[in-house]
Design a protein around this motif. Structure first.
Motif, mmCIF file in Angstrom:
data_model
loop_
_atom_site.group_PDB
_atom_site.id
_atom_site.type_symbol
_atom_site.label_atom_id
_atom_site.label_comp_id
_atom_site.label_asym_id
_atom_site.label_seq_id
_atom_site.Cartn_x
_atom_site.Cartn_y
_atom_site.Cartn_z
ATOM 1 N N TRP A 1 1.434 1.707 -2.698
ATOM 2 C CA TRP A 1 1.081 -0.017 -2.982
ATOM 3 C C TRP A 1 2.123 -0.354 -2.651
ATOM 4 C CZ3 TRP A 1 -2.708 -2.549 -3.222
ATOM 5 C CH2 TRP A 1 -4.263 -2.214 -3.784
ATOM 6 N N PHE B 1 2.653 -1.488 1.076
ATOM 7 C CA PHE B 1 1.772 -2.571 1.208
ATOM 8 C C PHE B 1 2.536 -4.012 1.027
ATOM 9 C CE2 PHE B 1 -1.172 -6.032 -0.655
ATOM 10 C CZ PHE B 1 -1.707 -6.119 0.712
ATOM 11 N N LYS C 1 3.454 -5.731 3.846
ATOM 12 C CA LYS C 1 2.019 -6.849 4.370
ATOM 13 C C LYS C 1 2.456 -8.285 3.862
ATOM 14 C CE LYS C 1 -0.403 -3.639 6.872
ATOM 15 N NZ LYS C 1 -0.173 -3.977 7.975
ATOM 16 N N LEU D 1 -10.488 3.233 -1.559
ATOM 17 C CA LEU D 1 -9.710 2.423 -2.240
ATOM 18 C C LEU D 1 -8.482 2.160 -1.356
ATOM 19 C CD1 LEU D 1 -8.267 -0.668 -1.993
ATOM 20 C CD2 LEU D 1 -7.607 -0.895 -4.455
ATOM 21 N N LYS E 1 -7.948 3.923 2.667
ATOM 22 C CA LYS E 1 -8.318 2.880 3.581
ATOM 23 C C LYS E 1 -7.135 2.354 3.302
ATOM 24 C CE LYS E 1 -13.503 2.214 3.749
ATOM 25 N NZ LYS E 1 -13.673 1.805 4.901
ATOM 26 N N LEU E 2 -6.388 1.864 2.402
ATOM 27 C CA LEU E 2 -4.598 1.680 2.148
ATOM 28 C C LEU E 2 -4.100 2.481 3.446
ATOM 29 C CD1 LEU E 2 -2.832 -0.662 1.705
ATOM 30 C CD2 LEU E 2 -2.531 0.184 -0.599
ATOM 31 N N HIS F 1 -4.292 1.891 6.328
ATOM 32 C CA HIS F 1 -3.848 0.087 7.371
ATOM 33 C C HIS F 1 -2.922 0.491 7.559
ATOM 34 C CE1 HIS F 1 -4.096 -3.913 6.981
ATOM 35 N NE2 HIS F 1 -3.436 -4.066 5.709
ATOM 36 N N PHE G 1 -9.676 -9.898 1.493
ATOM 37 C CA PHE G 1 -8.961 -8.303 1.838
ATOM 38 C C PHE G 1 -9.525 -7.251 2.155
ATOM 39 C CE2 PHE G 1 -6.367 -4.538 0.048
ATOM 40 C CZ PHE G 1 -5.199 -5.253 1.603
ATOM 41 N N LEU G 2 -10.149 -6.345 1.171
ATOM 42 C CA LEU G 2 -11.154 -5.770 1.299
ATOM 43 C C LEU G 2 -11.625 -5.319 2.594
ATOM 44 C CD1 LEU G 2 -12.107 -5.001 -2.871
ATOM 45 C CD2 LEU G 2 -10.286 -3.510 -1.073
ATOM 46 N N LYS H 1 -9.092 -6.181 5.963
ATOM 47 C CA LYS H 1 -7.983 -5.789 6.584
ATOM 48 C C LYS H 1 -8.458 -4.268 6.144
ATOM 49 C CE LYS H 1 -5.474 -9.856 6.332
ATOM 50 N NZ LYS H 1 -5.179 -9.874 8.184
ATOM 51 N N LEU H 2 -9.146 -4.295 5.400
ATOM 52 C CA LEU H 2 -9.358 -2.495 5.031
ATOM 53 C C LEU H 2 -10.334 -2.181 5.299
ATOM 54 C CD1 LEU H 2 -7.678 -1.402 1.542
ATOM 55 C CD2 LEU H 2 -6.721 -2.178 3.481
ATOM 56 N N PHE I 1 -13.624 -2.474 4.248
ATOM 57 C CA PHE I 1 -14.911 -2.594 3.390
ATOM 58 C C PHE I 1 -15.567 -3.622 3.733
ATOM 59 C CE2 PHE I 1 -11.946 -0.943 0.577
ATOM 60 C CZ PHE I 1 -12.311 -0.603 -0.471
ATOM 61 N N VAL J 1 -14.234 -3.099 -7.138
ATOM 62 C CA VAL J 1 -13.241 -2.778 -6.721
ATOM 63 C C VAL J 1 -12.111 -4.256 -7.039
ATOM 64 C CG1 VAL J 1 -11.154 -2.499 -5.620
ATOM 65 C CG2 VAL J 1 -13.396 -1.433 -4.800
ATOM 66 N N HIS K 1 -1.424 -14.167 3.416
ATOM 67 C CA HIS K 1 -1.811 -12.957 4.110
ATOM 68 C C HIS K 1 -2.966 -13.077 4.565
ATOM 69 C CE1 HIS K 1 -1.515 -9.194 5.514
ATOM 70 N NE2 HIS K 1 -1.915 -8.680 4.939
#
Ligand SMILES: [Mn+2]
Ligand SMILES: [Mn+2]
Ligand SMILES: [Mn+2]
Ligand SMILES: [Mn+2]
Lengths: 220, 220
Positions: free
Chosen positions: A80, A83, A87, A110, A113-114, A117, B83-84, B87-88, B90, B98, B117
């Motif tokens: 995090w 990130f 980002k 999560l 995937k983070l 990313h 965002f999810l 960017k990720l 989902f 989440v 962002h």
DNA sequence: ATATTATTTTAGACAAAACTAAAAAATTGT
DNA sequence: ACAATTTTTTAGTTTTGTCTAAAATAATAT
């Protein structure tokens, strides 16, 4: 696991990261900003769940299970932080408090995937290594400036103190991770150190020297 | 505000979003999956903080202060959902659970930077509007398919039910936000609706028709 | 070796958020 | 109108995580 349990596990991990011995109740209380009696209560609960090894009056250490929990929280915390800096354009002195909350979000998808990313980063904005899913990470060979002899040269790869105050001090003095430093002189009297940088040479106090890590470049 | 208080405030907001009257204790209990007695306790606490208007046995409504709190949580929830998904990667049926956690992270800087962002999105992955910092949002004029007469044409802009089950059903049947539909026929017997899509025409049950919003395109 | 000091644990209390069971109030049906 | 039903509130517990004060144990110093 509750948020509070997670923070205790993480605190115990950090307190035993280097000395590896068992951790004192008082030390945990100080770290967590709670009272020793609260710590004893929590330790009992963690022992019940076999996350820690505990014998009355003997201090506490993480079990293997507990160590993996700690590393999973640290992984989340540091991802995090990457990130937030990479980002969202946070500065490195602002991210810790926010990551302290984000690290408790529960979702394996999560965090995976983070990680992807972010391009599977190996270190966080403070130079600390990011464990992988299985808790494996490479601790790089780095030394505090205060531990090195005159003539050593290396790349600044991490901070020992990652408080906002220290990080802001580094920003103000144009010291960043990735910079190359050479140790020119160590003043015996106050243990301050003169280092050379790209833009000249500066003198840093002992306090600063004990909080900056260099990765040594062998010069023959 | 605690996590639990925030979830109650949000529940009350959603229960009074359309009818605007005061909300019943039982309705909140059902939404929150708690017992009515727990709701009464919490309502008293929220009234104490003047986040809700409450008179015994008379139900509860959000105060202006409470409404702004609700909108701030909803803003965070929906931005995280964007965002999810964006960017990720989902899928839209996975993000709600989440976001239910992420919405409680406390940091104004975080949510502002996240907003930037993401390019200041106006709607979340389910077509729901995202309030700005001050709680202002434009509720678009959209109608459920079940409320429209034969001949209506419009762009699918939102779902009424955003459960994973429904969203997966839509994916399976190749129905996405942004698709243009025309209402060809309404079957009186079971209120099922035949709609035309790019790839032909399909019949959807009443249950589906009451959960898809269209933004009407005037055809002259 | 034993007295003093420091550390750790226990005992008892509290606030938050939930519960069950019972009482009170409001609503509904005849 | 009033009895039956439903809704809401109250009263009394429970669990989690904290606290203070006091007791128990360990460490240290003379
Ligand atoms: Mn934390
Ligand atoms: Mn860090
Ligand atoms: Mn939530
Ligand atoms: Mn949504």
């Amino acid at each position: 696991m509750t948020l509070s349990e997670e923070d205790y596990i993480k605190a115990i991990y950090h307190l035993s990261e280097f000395n590896s011995k068992s951790v004192a109740t008082n030390a945990i209380a100080e770290q967590m900003k709670t009272k020793p009696s609260s710590v004893t209560d929590m330790i009992k609960k963690l022992a019940e769940k076999s996350l820690v090894n505990y014998k009355k009056y003997q201090g506490v250490s993480l079990s293997e299970k507990g160590r993996l929990v700690a590393l999973s929280i640290i992984r989340k915390h540091r991802l995090w932080e990457v990130f937030l800096v990479d980002k969202l354009n946070f500065s490195w002195d602002e991210v810790h408090v926010v990551a302290e909350q984000l690290e408790h979000i529960k979702s394996d998808a999560l965090i995976d995937k983070l990680d992807a990313h972010l391009g599977f980063p190996k270190v966080d904005p403070h130079g600390d290594p990011i464990p992988n899913k299985d808790g494996v990470f490479t601790k790089s060979v780095k030394k505090l400036i205060s531990e090195l002899p005159v003539g050593s040269q290396g790349v600044c790869v991490g901070v020992n103190d990652s408080s906002a105050a220290f990080l802001k001090f580094l920003d103000k003095n144009k010291i960043s991770l990735g910079d190359t430093f050479k140790i020119l002189e160590i003043e015996e009297f106050d243990e301050s150190v003169t280092i050379s940088t790209r833009s000249g040479s500066i003198r840093i106090s002992k306090q600063i020297a004990t909080n900056l890590f260099l990765e040594i470049v062998d010069v023959e």
